[in-house]
Design an enzyme around this catalytic site. Structure first.
Site, mmCIF file in Angstrom:
data_model
loop_
_atom_site.group_PDB
_atom_site.id
_atom_site.type_symbol
_atom_site.label_atom_id
_atom_site.label_comp_id
_atom_site.label_asym_id
_atom_site.label_seq_id
_atom_site.Cartn_x
_atom_site.Cartn_y
_atom_site.Cartn_z
ATOM 1 C CE LYS A 23 0.687 1.553 4.430
ATOM 2 N NZ LYS A 23 1.692 2.548 4.586
ATOM 3 N N GLY A 115 7.702 1.617 4.466
ATOM 4 C CA GLY A 115 6.456 2.400 4.521
ATOM 5 C C GLY A 115 5.413 1.882 3.559
ATOM 6 C CG ASP A 153 -0.728 -0.216 8.114
ATOM 7 O OD1 ASP A 153 -1.548 0.680 8.392
ATOM 8 O OD2 ASP A 153 0.475 0.005 7.874
HETATM 9 P P1 ATP Z 1 4.310 -0.178 7.741
HETATM 10 O O1 ATP Z 1 4.153 0.651 6.500
HETATM 11 O O2 ATP Z 1 3.161 -1.120 8.022
HETATM 12 O O3 ATP Z 1 4.761 0.567 8.949
HETATM 13 P P2 ATP Z 1 6.788 -1.000 6.636
HETATM 14 O O4 ATP Z 1 6.442 -1.218 5.188
HETATM 15 O O5 ATP Z 1 7.439 0.287 6.975
HETATM 16 O O6 ATP Z 1 5.492 -1.207 7.487
HETATM 17 P P3 ATP Z 1 7.708 -3.669 6.900
HETATM 18 O O7 ATP Z 1 8.261 -4.013 5.551
HETATM 19 O O8 ATP Z 1 6.381 -4.231 7.241
HETATM 20 O O9 ATP Z 1 7.724 -2.102 7.107
HETATM 21 O O10 ATP Z 1 8.810 -4.085 7.975
HETATM 22 C C1 ATP Z 1 8.876 -3.516 9.241
HETATM 23 C C2 ATP Z 1 9.673 -4.427 10.150
HETATM 24 O O11 ATP Z 1 8.920 -5.625 10.361
HETATM 25 C C3 ATP Z 1 11.006 -4.845 9.551
HETATM 26 O O12 ATP Z 1 12.011 -4.428 10.420
HETATM 27 C C4 ATP Z 1 10.962 -6.353 9.450
HETATM 28 O O13 ATP Z 1 12.121 -6.978 9.952
HETATM 29 C C5 ATP Z 1 9.767 -6.774 10.285
HETATM 30 N N1 ATP Z 1 8.970 -7.850 9.638
HETATM 31 C C6 ATP Z 1 8.425 -8.876 10.258
HETATM 32 N N2 ATP Z 1 7.777 -9.670 9.397
HETATM 33 C C7 ATP Z 1 7.890 -9.126 8.178
HETATM 34 C C8 ATP Z 1 7.434 -9.489 6.876
HETATM 35 N N3 ATP Z 1 6.729 -10.606 6.658
HETATM 36 N N4 ATP Z 1 7.719 -8.658 5.853
HETATM 37 C C9 ATP Z 1 8.417 -7.511 6.088
HETATM 38 N N5 ATP Z 1 8.889 -7.146 7.287
HETATM 39 C C10 ATP Z 1 8.636 -7.933 8.337
#
Ligand code: ATP
Length: 326
Positions: A23, A115, A153
């Site tokens: 997203k 993000g 989310d």
């Molecule tokens: P959001 O936008 O929901 O805040 P994000 O896109 O910034 O999330 P993610 O890619 O979801 O960040 O990763 C955030 C943290 O979660 C990372 O440090 C990662 O190690 C951990 N994590 C745990 N499980 C997963 C997964 N299946 N995919 C990605 N990251 C994961």
């Protein structure tokens, strides 16, 4: 939900392949603090076609196992996909006993800590997949209620599309599709931002502007519904949407990480419909009217910045959440 009947027979080993879209945030406003320690948010969330692929199958072992092709991602209990499977096992212990454990394989295409809700969408896919494998017959709202226990989310990732998200981000009001638009996403390989860090930094710097009373929060939340961005979305007016993109977290991330600010300026110089950091960053996206235009923008920004650590993705907006792959 424990009252569901379970089938007293040896279930066949089932397997599902699921598509889990990322997203972007078209809008992110921080309204105030919540009694539970989270922030009160008003967001407009948008699914894009860039997606992870998950294979979910039952394994007859009473264990959850997880494999992921991304070297930096934990393949243990700290992975959100694992925790989603664990939650289903806890919620439906009899069915878990009957069907056995779950094998999860994640093909990671969404950049991590970017993000883009990569972890949340994987967890959403696991909930949808286990619902199918165990033939639970849970409705989408029931799955979203379960998802909200793990992350704010996740409910959006299950249904996808375009939606206003309020509360912690888990209360959703769907909007019409916007799948005629494209985005260029750009992220430095060597940059990841912790979401908790971004929110804490915002609280430190802007906590004195928070709306504290319930009525104030309600009226700020109501403003988005009648506001110009929702109107632009309803009219599918890409140019107006581009101008109205907003993300409060830019106020803390851009001054802290100059590369992100530079990337945002570079996109703006190409004259795209609009550009914004997604969620807590560091991914910056640029909204474009067509795939051809997106390709041009990618080329121009890549030449302007000329850093091999900078990665690009081109993706279409989509109205889909978690889907079973055909
Ligand atoms: P959001 O936008 O929901 O805040 P994000 O896109 O910034 O999330 P993610 O890619 O979801 O960040 O990763 C955030 C943290 O979660 C990372 O440090 C990662 O190690 C951990 N994590 C745990 N499980 C997963 C997964 N299946 N995919 C990605 N990251 C994961």
């Amino acid at each position: 939900m424990e009252s569901l009947n379970w089938v007293d027979s040896t279930p066949e080993m089932k397997s599902y392949s699921l598509i889990a879209p990322a997203k972007i945030n078209l809008y992110l406003e921080i309204i105030g603090d919540r009694p539970d320690g989270f922030h009160e948010l008003v967001m407009i969330l948008q699914s894009i076609e860039l997606a992870d692929r998950l294979q979910i199958k039952s394994n007859n072992t009473q264990k959850i196992s997880l494999h992921c092709n991304h070297p930096q991602l934990p393949a243990d209990r700290t992975n959100l996909a694992y925790r989603a499977a664990q939650l289903m096992c806890e919620e439906f212990p009899d069915i878990y006993d009957n069907y056995g454990g779950i094998d999860i394989t994640i093909e990671k295409n969404i950049p991590v800590a970017a993000g883009l809700a990569g972890g949340s969408t994987d967890a959403a896919a696991v909930l949808v997949g286990i619902n199918l494998i165990w033939e639970l017959g849970l409705t989408q709202p029931e799955l979203q209620e379960l998802g909200a226990k793990l992350g704010s989310d996740i409910p959006f990732c299950i249904s996808g599309g375009t939606a206003i998200a309020t509360g912690k981000g888990e209360q959703l009001d769907p909007l019409n599709d916007l799948d005629h638009l494209w985005v260029v996403l750009a992220k430095y390989n060597n940059l990841g931002i912790s979401t908790p860090w971004a929110y804490q930094a915002y609280r430190q710097q802007f906590g004195d502007t928070y709306v504290l009373d319930k009525e104030g929060i309600k009226s700020r939340t109501a403003q988005i519904h009648s506001g110009p961005l929702v109107s632009a979305i309803i009219h599918k007016d890409g140019a107006a949407i581009g101008k109205l993109l907003h993300n409060d977290l830019e106020k803390v991330v851009l001054p802290e990480i100059p590369q992100v600010a530079q990337l945002r300026r570079a996109f703006a110089e190409t004259g795209v419909l609009g550009t914004m950091m997604s969620g807590s960053g560091p991914t910056v996206f640029a909204l474009c009217e067509s795939e051809v235009r997106a390709q041009q923008v990618k080329q121009e920004v890549s030449e302007m910045i000329g850093d091999p650590e900078l990665n690009f993705w081109i993706s279409k907006l989509t109205s889909a959440g978690i889907q079973v792959a055909s």
